[in-house]
Design an enzyme around this catalytic site. Structure first.
Site, PDB file in Angstrom:
ATOM      1  CD  GLU A 100      13.811  34.551  -6.585  1.00 46.68           C
ATOM      2  OE1 GLU A 100      13.668  35.200  -5.530  1.00 46.68           O
ATOM      3  OE2 GLU A 100      14.888  34.465  -7.174  1.00 46.68           O
ATOM      4  CG  HIS A 145      11.285  36.169 -11.682  1.00 47.97           C
ATOM      5  ND1 HIS A 145      12.001  37.292 -12.065  1.00 47.97           N
ATOM      6  CD2 HIS A 145      12.211  35.198 -11.463  1.00 47.97           C
ATOM      7  CE1 HIS A 145      13.293  36.991 -12.073  1.00 47.97           C
ATOM      8  NE2 HIS A 145      13.452  35.723 -11.714  1.00 47.97           N
ATOM      9  CG  HIS A 196      15.666  34.707 -16.006  1.00 48.68           C
ATOM     10  ND1 HIS A 196      16.283  33.510 -15.665  1.00 48.68           N
ATOM     11  CD2 HIS A 196      15.228  35.240 -14.829  1.00 48.68           C
ATOM     12  CE1 HIS A 196      16.216  33.326 -14.351  1.00 48.68           C
ATOM     13  NE2 HIS A 196      15.569  34.355 -13.816  1.00 48.68           N
ATOM     14  CD  GLU A 216       2.801  47.345 -28.255  1.00 50.58           C
ATOM     15  OE1 GLU A 216       3.697  46.819 -28.928  1.00 50.58           O
ATOM     16  OE2 GLU A 216       1.784  46.762 -27.883  1.00 50.58           O
ATOM     17  CG  HIS A 250      17.756  37.820 -11.563  1.00 57.08           C
ATOM     18  ND1 HIS A 250      18.052  37.188 -10.381  1.00 57.08           N
ATOM     19  CD2 HIS A 250      16.803  37.053 -12.142  1.00 57.08           C
ATOM     20  CE1 HIS A 250      17.322  36.091 -10.268  1.00 57.08           C
ATOM     21  NE2 HIS A 250      16.563  35.994 -11.327  1.00 57.08           N
TER      22      HIS A 250
END
Ligand code: 13P
Ligand code: ZN
Length: 272
Positions: free
Chosen positions: A116, A139, A141, A169, A210
């Site tokens: 990525e 990144h 998941h 918040e 994703h």
């Protein structure tokens, strides 16, 4: 020369990947982190003239020439990083041509940076254009955030609004909201370009079905953004199938944002 394994930025990468694994956000090789380092700080640990090997990136990162990043390796498991940083992490510098990474340390088993990297470096460029202090792209998941993708409309305003409603918040932590991309093929320059476009506007971007991208000045700030979204998504997943009795109203969120003095996406609230 100091020992690179004692460098605070290596320790931070080890601690953060271990933490993300512990939270169940990064199964197997899921997730990746890139962290822009200070050249002078790296020079305390590494000879910057010693390039171990060069690796083509497959895209042009002209704005990042000479910049140094510590990046998780492709196919590497977050759970293993702290036990073997030199195989699971790498320190790269963007070469003068803008399209090559010079390996200064790591990927010791012959590996390379995350698949990525386009989304990471393009996001760094996009964030730096709006915030010169941005240094981290992450990144992941996260479970509830991902679950929410399957039962909630993938619409920026609606997704942000629902998250803002879930914890008091939220509007204070990510007043800029959350960008949303549809499902796209990962690991490509195309998803990198689409992510970077969103990153010019948002510090958080959902990759439909994703995961999520976050960007910030520090690892803590970036982790905190994703952590707050994940907490809100968890509340949503725990309550979405139940009758809603109470809710934080749009008027309350406006009051909150004003009390904390944050610039928020007014068009993401329904105020008259
Ligand atoms: P890498 O192992 O190449 O970092 O890929 C993991 C991932 O999460 C893909 O989106
Ligand atoms: Zn992923």
């Amino acid at each position: 020369m100091k020992n690179i394994l004692d460098a605070p930025f290596v320790k931070e990468m080890c601690d953060t990947t271990a933490n993300m694994y512990r939270l169940g956000w990064d199964e197997r090789n899921g997730g990746n982190i890139s962290y822009m380092l200070d050249k002078n700080e790296v020079a305390e640990y590494l000879d910057l003239n010693n390039v171990i090997r060069t690796i083509p990136t497959g895209f042009d990162a002209a704005d990042l020439i000479g910049k140094i990043f510590i990046v998780t390796g492709t196919g590497k498991y977050f759970k293993n990083v702290k036990y073997d940083p030199e195989n699971n992490l790498g320190i790269i510098r963007i070469a003068k041509d803008g399209t090559t990474a010079e390996l200064l340390w790591g990927y010791a088993d012959g590996g390379k940076f995350t698949s990525e990297l386009p989304a990471h470096l393009m996001s760094h460029m996009a964030r730096l254009s709006v915030d010169p202090e941005n240094r981290v792209v992450m990144h992941s998941h996260p479970t509830n955030t991902l679950a929410m993708n399957y039962v909630h409309e993938l619409d920026e305003k609606k997704f942000t609004h629902t998250l803002w409603e879930m914890c008091t918040e939220c509007i204070v932590v990510f007043p800029d909201g959350i960008g949303v991309l549809p499902w796209m093929l990962c690991g490509t320059n195309e998803i990198g370009e689409a992510t970077a476009k969103k990153m010019a506007e948002f510090r958080l971007v959902i990759w439909g079905m994703h995961g999520i991208y976050g960007a910030g000045k520090t690892i803590d700030e970036t982790f905190g953004l994703i952590e707050t979204v994940e907490k809100a998504a968890q509340i949503y997943m725990l309550t979405a199938h139940l009758p809603r009795v109470n809710t934080i109203k749009d008027e309350d969120m406006k009051t909150l944002a004003e009390a904390f003095g944050v610039e928020y996406r007014k068009d993401f609230l329904n105020l008259d």
